[in-house]
Every structure is written in C-alpha cells, then in structure tokens.
Design a protein around this motif. Structure first.
Motif, short mmCIF file in Angstrom:
data_model
loop_
_atom_site.label_atom_id
_atom_site.label_comp_id
_atom_site.label_asym_id
_atom_site.label_seq_id
_atom_site.Cartn_x
_atom_site.Cartn_y
_atom_site.Cartn_z
N ALA A 136 -5.06 6.89 -10.02
CA ALA A 136 -5.81 5.64 -9.87
C ALA A 136 -4.94 4.65 -9.11
O ALA A 136 -3.74 4.54 -9.38
CB ALA A 136 -6.16 5.07 -11.24
N PRO A 137 -5.51 3.95 -8.15
CA PRO A 137 -4.69 3.00 -7.40
C PRO A 137 -4.26 1.82 -8.27
O PRO A 137 -4.92 1.48 -9.25
CB PRO A 137 -5.63 2.53 -6.28
N VAL A 138 -3.15 1.21 -7.91
CA VAL A 138 -2.71 -0.01 -8.58
C VAL A 138 -3.79 -1.07 -8.39
O VAL A 138 -4.25 -1.29 -7.27
CB VAL A 138 -1.37 -0.49 -7.99
N ASP A 139 -4.20 -1.71 -9.49
CA ASP A 139 -5.30 -2.67 -9.36
C ASP A 139 -4.88 -4.12 -9.56
O ASP A 139 -5.71 -5.02 -9.47
CB ASP A 139 -6.44 -2.32 -10.33
N LEU A 140 -3.59 -4.35 -9.82
CA LEU A 140 -3.10 -5.72 -9.96
C LEU A 140 -1.81 -5.89 -9.16
O LEU A 140 -0.87 -5.12 -9.33
CB LEU A 140 -2.83 -6.06 -11.43
N ILE A 141 -1.80 -6.89 -8.31
CA ILE A 141 -0.62 -7.23 -7.51
C ILE A 141 -0.14 -8.60 -7.98
O ILE A 141 -0.92 -9.56 -8.03
CB ILE A 141 -0.96 -7.26 -6.02
N VAL A 142 1.13 -8.70 -8.33
CA VAL A 142 1.71 -9.96 -8.79
C VAL A 142 2.68 -10.47 -7.73
O VAL A 142 3.60 -9.76 -7.33
CB VAL A 142 2.44 -9.78 -10.14
N VAL A 143 2.45 -11.70 -7.29
CA VAL A 143 3.32 -12.34 -6.30
C VAL A 143 4.22 -13.31 -7.05
O VAL A 143 3.75 -14.25 -7.69
CB VAL A 143 2.50 -13.09 -5.24
N SER A 144 5.53 -13.06 -6.97
CA SER A 144 6.50 -13.87 -7.68
C SER A 144 7.35 -14.64 -6.68
O SER A 144 7.08 -14.63 -5.49
CB SER A 144 7.36 -12.95 -8.56
N GLY A 145 8.40 -15.27 -7.16
CA GLY A 145 9.20 -16.08 -6.26
C GLY A 145 10.61 -16.20 -6.75
O GLY A 145 11.06 -15.39 -7.52
N VAL A 196 0.84 -1.20 0.00
CA VAL A 196 0.00 0.00 0.00
C VAL A 196 0.87 1.25 0.00
O VAL A 196 0.59 2.23 -0.71
CB VAL A 196 -0.97 -0.01 1.20
N ARG A 197 1.94 1.24 0.78
CA ARG A 197 2.86 2.39 0.80
C ARG A 197 3.52 2.61 -0.57
O ARG A 197 3.77 3.74 -0.98
CB ARG A 197 3.94 2.20 1.87
N LEU A 198 3.80 1.53 -1.28
CA LEU A 198 4.44 1.64 -2.59
C LEU A 198 3.49 2.12 -3.69
O LEU A 198 3.94 2.60 -4.73
CB LEU A 198 5.02 0.28 -3.01
N ASP A 199 2.20 1.99 -3.48
CA ASP A 199 1.22 2.42 -4.48
C ASP A 199 1.26 3.95 -4.58
O ASP A 199 1.02 4.65 -3.59
CB ASP A 199 -0.18 1.96 -4.05
N PRO A 200 1.58 4.51 -5.76
CA PRO A 200 1.64 5.97 -5.90
C PRO A 200 0.35 6.68 -5.49
O PRO A 200 0.38 7.83 -5.05
CB PRO A 200 1.93 6.17 -7.40
N ALA A 201 -0.78 5.97 -5.59
CA ALA A 201 -2.06 6.59 -5.22
C ALA A 201 -2.17 6.83 -3.73
O ALA A 201 -2.98 7.66 -3.29
CB ALA A 201 -3.22 5.71 -5.69
N THR A 202 -1.36 6.15 -2.92
CA THR A 202 -1.38 6.38 -1.48
C THR A 202 -0.91 7.79 -1.16
O THR A 202 -1.48 8.48 -0.31
CB THR A 202 -0.51 5.34 -0.75
#
Length: 201
Positions: A44-53, A32-38
């Motif tokens: 517009a808030p980021v609407d997709l979060i990708v979890v990688s590994g 949430v802190r990394l989202d520029p919309a915060t």
C-alpha cells in the motif's frame, strides 16, 4: 528548554549550507522514490506526508505545491508549524493539515513572539489543526490549559521533552494522568526511545 536539533540553528558548530536546496518538483519526486510501494506495487502506498522544519510556512509556494500534489495522488499532507505564520488560502484550499507545535513559556521565547492570536484562530477555524505541546513540567500543563481555553483549541497532544530514554519514560508516566484528566492525547518521542540522542535517526 534546549532545542534538541542544534544542527538546524547553531552556525558556530554546524554548516547550515550543507543541506541541499530543492524545488517542489524535486522534493515530490524524491518522496515518491522513497515510498516502498514505488518499488513494490504489492505494498500500500504511503498515504500521509509530514513536512517538518525549521518552519515550513516560511516556504508557502513549496508547501502549497506539495499539498496539491499530495491531494491529487490521494495522499494527505500535514505541516508541522510553530503557528506563528498564517497559512495561505491556497494552502488551506489544497487540503493541507496542520500540527501546531506552540512554544510554551519554558522555551524562554517571549509570548509575543510565540503566540500569534490571529494565526491560532485561523488554523483552528480551518478544521484541520491539531495542537502538540512539548512538556517539561506542571507549569507547562497549566499554560496549555489556559491556551486551550483562550483560543478554543481542539485535539490537544502532549509530548514529553527529553533526549534520553529515562527522562522520556518518566515524563510519559505522569503525563498519562494529565492527559486523562484533561481529555487530551499523549504521544511519545519514539526515536529517542529507540535510538537515544543520535542524529539522523
């Protein structure tokens, strides 16, 4: 095929303990802190979060909690997985999407370790899976076609293997025709095209 993120597995050269351990709440708060919309509500808030590994499905409680938080906040969560570990019912119920990056024979990983039929079927049945293959040459293309037929894989994506701009572009050129012929999708390695083989970009 050589793994291009050696610092994620090679303990002889890298300290794998350098990465911090975080709870699902701490991860979410950081996202949430990394989202520029915060900081700028006009965006517009980021609407997709990708979890990688690594492999995110090794941490089922964490990814399920993140998927639940994403859903409540109106965001989508996509998990990049090698499709060897089945997602829990709770994770599917939470609305997670899956990007199944199956390893091919060119990876030198034995088929029994990289192809888990029940997991592939479960991900495909979820209706929320897309399938991405890193391609090195024509043998990979033939194997992808066989896997698609065997498991009924939909939404196939090709990505060129390569850690240099020249290799990525050359493979993109011939993969474009492959994708058109088979009705597949094509993506690139944007970070390599922009920054080359630089860690952390």
């Amino acid at each position: 095929m050589v793994c291009d993120t050696e610092y994620t597995w090679n303990t002889a050269k890298h300290d794998l303990q350098a990465a911090p351990t975080m709870s699902a709440t701490e991860i979410w708060d950081q996202l949430v802190r990394l989202d520029p919309a915060t900081a700028n509500p006009g965006l517009a808030p980021v609407d997709l979060i990708v979890v990688s590994g690594g492999e995110p499905l090794l941490y089922p409680d964490i990814v399920t909690a993140l998927a639940q938080r994403a859903s409540v906040s109106g965001r989508s969560l996509e998990i990049e997985t090698n499709a060897t570990i089945a997602p829990s019912a709770a994770l599917i119920e939470a609305g997670a999407h899956f990007n199944g990056g199956l390893k091919l024979a060119s990876s030198a990983v034995p088929r029994g370790k990289r192809i888990k039929p029940q997991v592939l079927e479960q991900l495909q049945i979820s209706g929320r899976a897309r399938w991405k293959f890193v391609v090195t040459g024509p043998d990979d293309v033939r194997e992808i076609a066989d896997l698609q037929q065997e498991f009924g894989l939909t939404e196939v994506w090709l990505s060129p293997e390569g850690t240099s701009t020249d290799v990525v572009i050359d493979r993109m050129r011939w993969l474009a025709d492959v994708a058109l012929t088979h009705g597949w999708n094509l993506t690139t390695r944007q970070h390599v095209l922009i920054w080359g083989d630089k860690r952390g970009r």
